[in-house]
Design a protein around this motif. Structure first.
Motif, PDB file in Angstrom:
ATOM      1  N   ASP A   1     -26.510 -36.251  10.175  1.00  8.43           N
ATOM      2  CA  ASP A   1     -27.405 -35.678  11.174  1.00  8.43           C
ATOM      3  C   ASP A   1     -27.249 -34.161  11.267  1.00  8.43           C
ATOM      4  O   ASP A   1     -26.343 -33.575  10.682  1.00  8.43           O
ATOM      5  N   GLY A   2     -28.119 -33.527  12.055  1.00  6.01           N
ATOM      6  CA  GLY A   2     -27.997 -32.097  12.334  1.00  6.01           C
ATOM      7  C   GLY A   2     -28.008 -31.273  11.066  1.00  6.01           C
ATOM      8  O   GLY A   2     -28.923 -31.360  10.250  1.00  6.01           O
ATOM      9  N   ILE A   3     -26.946 -30.488  10.870  1.00  4.89           N
ATOM     10  CA  ILE A   3     -26.833 -29.656   9.673  1.00  4.89           C
ATOM     11  C   ILE A   3     -26.392 -30.448   8.449  1.00  4.89           C
ATOM     12  O   ILE A   3     -26.295 -29.896   7.348  1.00  4.89           O
ATOM     13  N   GLY A   4     -26.135 -31.727   8.626  1.00  2.00           N
ATOM     14  CA  GLY A   4     -25.631 -32.546   7.533  1.00  2.00           C
ATOM     15  C   GLY A   4     -26.447 -32.469   6.254  1.00  2.00           C
ATOM     16  O   GLY A   4     -25.884 -32.243   5.174  1.00  2.00           O
ATOM     17  N   PRO A   5     -27.776 -32.664   6.317  1.00  2.00           N
ATOM     18  CA  PRO A   5     -28.557 -32.584   5.078  1.00  2.00           C
ATOM     19  C   PRO A   5     -28.447 -31.239   4.368  1.00  2.00           C
ATOM     20  O   PRO A   5     -28.433 -31.183   3.131  1.00  2.00           O
ATOM     21  N   GLU A   6     -28.337 -30.149   5.128  1.00  2.00           N
ATOM     22  CA  GLU A   6     -28.243 -28.821   4.509  1.00  2.00           C
ATOM     23  C   GLU A   6     -26.906 -28.608   3.813  1.00  2.00           C
ATOM     24  O   GLU A   6     -26.848 -28.139   2.673  1.00  2.00           O
ATOM     25  N   ILE A   7     -25.806 -28.965   4.495  1.00  4.49           N
ATOM     26  CA  ILE A   7     -24.501 -28.729   3.868  1.00  4.49           C
ATOM     27  C   ILE A   7     -24.226 -29.765   2.785  1.00  4.49           C
ATOM     28  O   ILE A   7     -23.485 -29.477   1.834  1.00  4.49           O
ATOM     29  N   ALA A   8     -24.834 -30.952   2.892  1.00  4.65           N
ATOM     30  CA  ALA A   8     -24.690 -31.941   1.815  1.00  4.65           C
ATOM     31  C   ALA A   8     -25.394 -31.453   0.548  1.00  4.65           C
ATOM     32  O   ALA A   8     -24.855 -31.571  -0.567  1.00  4.65           O
ATOM     33  N   ALA A   9     -26.597 -30.889   0.706  1.00  5.19           N
ATOM     34  CA  ALA A   9     -27.320 -30.347  -0.448  1.00  5.19           C
ATOM     35  C   ALA A   9     -26.542 -29.192  -1.073  1.00  5.19           C
ATOM     36  O   ALA A   9     -26.464 -29.064  -2.308  1.00  5.19           O
ATOM     37  N   ALA A  10     -25.956 -28.348  -0.236  1.00  3.27           N
ATOM     38  CA  ALA A  10     -25.146 -27.231  -0.747  1.00  3.27           C
ATOM     39  C   ALA A  10     -23.946 -27.756  -1.531  1.00  3.27           C
ATOM     40  O   ALA A  10     -23.596 -27.221  -2.596  1.00  3.27           O
ATOM     41  N   THR A  11     -23.322 -28.790  -1.015  1.00  2.86           N
ATOM     42  CA  THR A  11     -22.161 -29.377  -1.681  1.00  2.86           C
ATOM     43  C   THR A  11     -22.550 -29.993  -3.018  1.00  2.86           C
ATOM     44  O   THR A  11     -21.831 -29.854  -4.022  1.00  2.86           O
ATOM     45  N   GLU A  12     -23.691 -30.659  -3.046  1.00  6.35           N
ATOM     46  CA  GLU A  12     -24.177 -31.216  -4.317  1.00  6.35           C
ATOM     47  C   GLU A  12     -24.356 -30.111  -5.364  1.00  6.35           C
ATOM     48  O   GLU A  12     -24.004 -30.298  -6.540  1.00  6.35           O
ATOM     49  N   THR A  13     -24.911 -28.972  -4.959  1.00  2.00           N
ATOM     50  CA  THR A  13     -25.108 -27.856  -5.884  1.00  2.00           C
ATOM     51  C   THR A  13     -23.793 -27.426  -6.527  1.00  2.00           C
ATOM     52  O   THR A  13     -23.712 -27.213  -7.744  1.00  2.00           O
ATOM     53  N   VAL A  14     -22.759 -27.321  -5.718  1.00  2.00           N
ATOM     54  CA  VAL A  14     -21.462 -26.853  -6.209  1.00  2.00           C
ATOM     55  C   VAL A  14     -20.781 -27.922  -7.058  1.00  2.00           C
ATOM     56  O   VAL A  14     -20.214 -27.624  -8.125  1.00  2.00           O
ATOM     57  N   VAL A  15     -20.821 -29.159  -6.614  1.00  2.00           N
ATOM     58  CA  VAL A  15     -20.183 -30.241  -7.371  1.00  2.00           C
ATOM     59  C   VAL A  15     -20.859 -30.416  -8.733  1.00  2.00           C
ATOM     60  O   VAL A  15     -20.195 -30.633  -9.758  1.00  2.00           O
ATOM     61  N   GLU A  16     -22.179 -30.299  -8.766  1.00  2.00           N
ATOM     62  CA  GLU A  16     -22.894 -30.408 -10.040  1.00  2.00           C
ATOM     63  C   GLU A  16     -22.501 -29.266 -10.981  1.00  2.00           C
ATOM     64  O   GLU A  16     -22.356 -29.475 -12.202  1.00  2.00           O
ATOM     65  N   ALA A  17     -22.317 -28.067 -10.447  1.00  2.00           N
ATOM     66  CA  ALA A  17     -21.892 -26.943 -11.279  1.00  2.00           C
ATOM     67  C   ALA A  17     -20.518 -27.205 -11.882  1.00  2.00           C
ATOM     68  O   ALA A  17     -20.274 -26.932 -13.064  1.00  2.00           O
ATOM     69  N   ALA A  18     -19.605 -27.752 -11.074  1.00  2.00           N
ATOM     70  CA  ALA A  18     -18.265 -28.063 -11.576  1.00  2.00           C
ATOM     71  C   ALA A  18     -18.320 -29.164 -12.626  1.00  2.00           C
ATOM     72  O   ALA A  18     -17.608 -29.115 -13.638  1.00  2.00           O
ATOM     73  N   ALA A  19     -19.166 -30.159 -12.389  1.00  2.00           N
ATOM     74  CA  ALA A  19     -19.292 -31.254 -13.354  1.00  2.00           C
ATOM     75  C   ALA A  19     -19.815 -30.742 -14.690  1.00  2.00           C
ATOM     76  O   ALA A  19     -19.325 -31.130 -15.761  1.00  2.00           O
ATOM     77  N   ASN A  20     -20.784 -29.860 -14.645  1.00  2.00           N
ATOM     78  CA  ASN A  20     -21.341 -29.304 -15.878  1.00  2.00           C
ATOM     79  C   ASN A  20     -20.306 -28.484 -16.640  1.00  2.00           C
ATOM     80  O   ASN A  20     -20.205 -28.561 -17.870  1.00  2.00           O
ATOM     81  N   ARG A  21     -19.520 -27.700 -15.904  1.00  2.00           N
ATOM     82  CA  ARG A  21     -18.533 -26.849 -16.573  1.00  2.00           C
ATOM     83  C   ARG A  21     -17.426 -27.658 -17.224  1.00  2.00           C
ATOM     84  O   ARG A  21     -16.973 -27.329 -18.333  1.00  2.00           O
ATOM     85  N   PHE A  22     -16.992 -28.732 -16.553  1.00  2.00           N
ATOM     86  CA  PHE A  22     -15.814 -29.456 -17.037  1.00  2.00           C
ATOM     87  C   PHE A  22     -16.150 -30.786 -17.699  1.00  2.00           C
ATOM     88  O   PHE A  22     -15.270 -31.630 -17.900  1.00  2.00           O
ATOM     89  N   GLY A  23     -17.409 -30.972 -18.052  1.00  2.00           N
ATOM     90  CA  GLY A  23     -17.784 -32.125 -18.847  1.00  2.00           C
ATOM     91  C   GLY A  23     -17.649 -33.450 -18.134  1.00  2.00           C
ATOM     92  O   GLY A  23     -17.250 -34.452 -18.746  1.00  2.00           O
ATOM     93  N   ILE A  24     -17.984 -33.475 -16.860  1.00  2.00           N
ATOM     94  CA  ILE A  24     -17.959 -34.728 -16.098  1.00  2.00           C
ATOM     95  C   ILE A  24     -19.355 -35.329 -16.099  1.00  2.00           C
ATOM     96  O   ILE A  24     -20.327 -34.654 -15.745  1.00  2.00           O
ATOM     97  N   ASP A  25     -19.454 -36.572 -16.505  1.00  2.00           N
ATOM     98  CA  ASP A  25     -20.730 -37.290 -16.469  1.00  2.00           C
ATOM     99  C   ASP A  25     -20.950 -37.772 -15.040  1.00  2.00           C
ATOM    100  O   ASP A  25     -20.523 -38.865 -14.665  1.00  2.00           O
TER     101      ASP A  25
END
Length: 351
Positions: free
Chosen positions: A12-36
């Motif tokens: 709820d509240g700011i949750g969708p915004e900070i969840a989307a931000a977190t996805e952006t960062v986690v996806e960047a880390a996955a791409n860099r370190f070869g995580i499927d």
């Protein structure tokens, strides 16, 4: 290539915004370190209530159990309708359903972030997560509070040998991997002789198996005073549910604020990353929320899932982004909103 399946529950509240931000960062880390990486979303909170008549469905609980880990956004559970009308606390439900008995809450000062104390802070509060006074988790059926007559309320506190032993084991396992190897057991057994006495007895039994650890016992009121006076004296704190909730918030504020405070809920088989702060509905949808807490929590989750390089890269990227006024969020005196800050952190992750 390592495979990883994460479930994102924005909340709820700011949750969708900070969840989307977190996805952006986690996806960047996955791409860099070869995580499927496979990221899936589920709805909880008011969105789920509107769609399904409950704030968390059985399908979401099943999806959480099927995932390697969960990224959980904040929820506005105090604004929900009664449980009989579907207003369950999703966070509490997941704690029980996934048996998340340990809440790991680090507090670390960052050089570029102002804080109310001059001492350097680098500590972890290990909080028992399934017992204590809290009504949403301490009984098999019904709340832990009763109104025996008008004007007379009683709260029941549950402390068990099993719960005390396993949170102590989690804390000692954690402190063995830290350089200072100090642990403070926080209690109030001088007043709550039976319940805190039982907790303390089990921690002492576990301590005997870790002779190389610098061990101390400290009353909760004294621990709060010492945190304010000299937080650098603490390394790992292990304590019961409510004391851990209060002391971890205090430690996080002293190190820079709840908006920066990561948190990981752990059980025998499952792990849930969760921001320490609430849903902040007053700034929801304005691109003003600082997503650092949930991003840092996701880094803790990646470390737990045997991806230390990805976790290190995210934590270093957060430090780098906050070290420059141009890439800080507005609450820290910077210029960026939620989305742009996430993009800046992701850029640091990629290098």
């Amino acid at each position: 290539m390592a495979q990883m399946k994460l479930l994102v529950l924005p909340g709820d509240g700011i949750g969708p915004e900070i969840a989307a931000a977190t996805e952006t960062v986690v996806e960047a880390a996955a791409n860099r370190f070869g995580i499927d990486l496979t990221l899936t979303r589920g709805e909880i909170g008011f969105v789920s209530l509107d769609q399904h008549g409950t704030t968390i469905t059985d399908d979401v609980i099943a999806a959480a159990k099927d995932a390697d880990g969960v990224i959980l956004g904040p929820v506005s559970h105090n604004a929900y309708p009664p449980v009989a009308e579907g207003g369950r606390n999703p966070s509490g439900v997941l704690r029980r359903e996934l048996e998340l008995y340990a809440n790991i809450r680090p507090a670390r000062s960052r050089p570029a972030v102002p804080r109310p104390v001059t001492a350097e802070i680098d500590l972890v509060v290990v909080r028992e997560n399934l017992e204590g006074f809290y009504a949403d988790r301490n009984m098999a059926s019904g709340p832990g509070e009763i109104m025996v007559e008008p004007g007379v309320a009683i709260a029941l506190r549950k402390v068990t040998t099993k719960g005390s032993r396993r949170i102590a084991e989690a804390a000692f396992d954690l402190v063995e991997g830290r350089s200072r190897k100090r642990i403070a057991v926080v209690h109030k057994s001088n007043v709550m002789r039976l319940s805190d006495g039982l907790f303390l007895e089990e921690v002492r039994a576990v301590a005997k198996n870790h002779p190389g650890i610098d061990y101390e016992e400290i009353l909760v009121d004294a621990a709060a005073a010492h945190l304010v006076r000299d937080p650098s004296r603490f390394d790992v704190i292990v304590t019961t549910n409510m004391f851990g909730d209060i002391l971890s918030d205090l430690a996080s504020e002293l190190s820079g604020g709840l908006g920066l405070a990561a948190s990981l809920n752990l059980g025998p088989a499952f792990a849930v990353a969760q921001a320490q702060h609430g849903s902040a509905p007053d700034i929801a949808g304005q691109d003003r929320a600082n997503p650092t807490s949930l991003i840092g929590s996701a880094a803790m989750l990646l470390r737990h899932l045997d991806q230390p390089q990805a976790a290190d890269a995210i934590e270093a990227a957060l430090d780098d982004a906050m070290s420059d006024e141009a890439t800080r969020t507005k609450d820290l005196g910077g210029r960026l909103g939620t989305r742009d800050f996430a993009a800046a952190v992701a850029a640091h992750v990629v290098g």
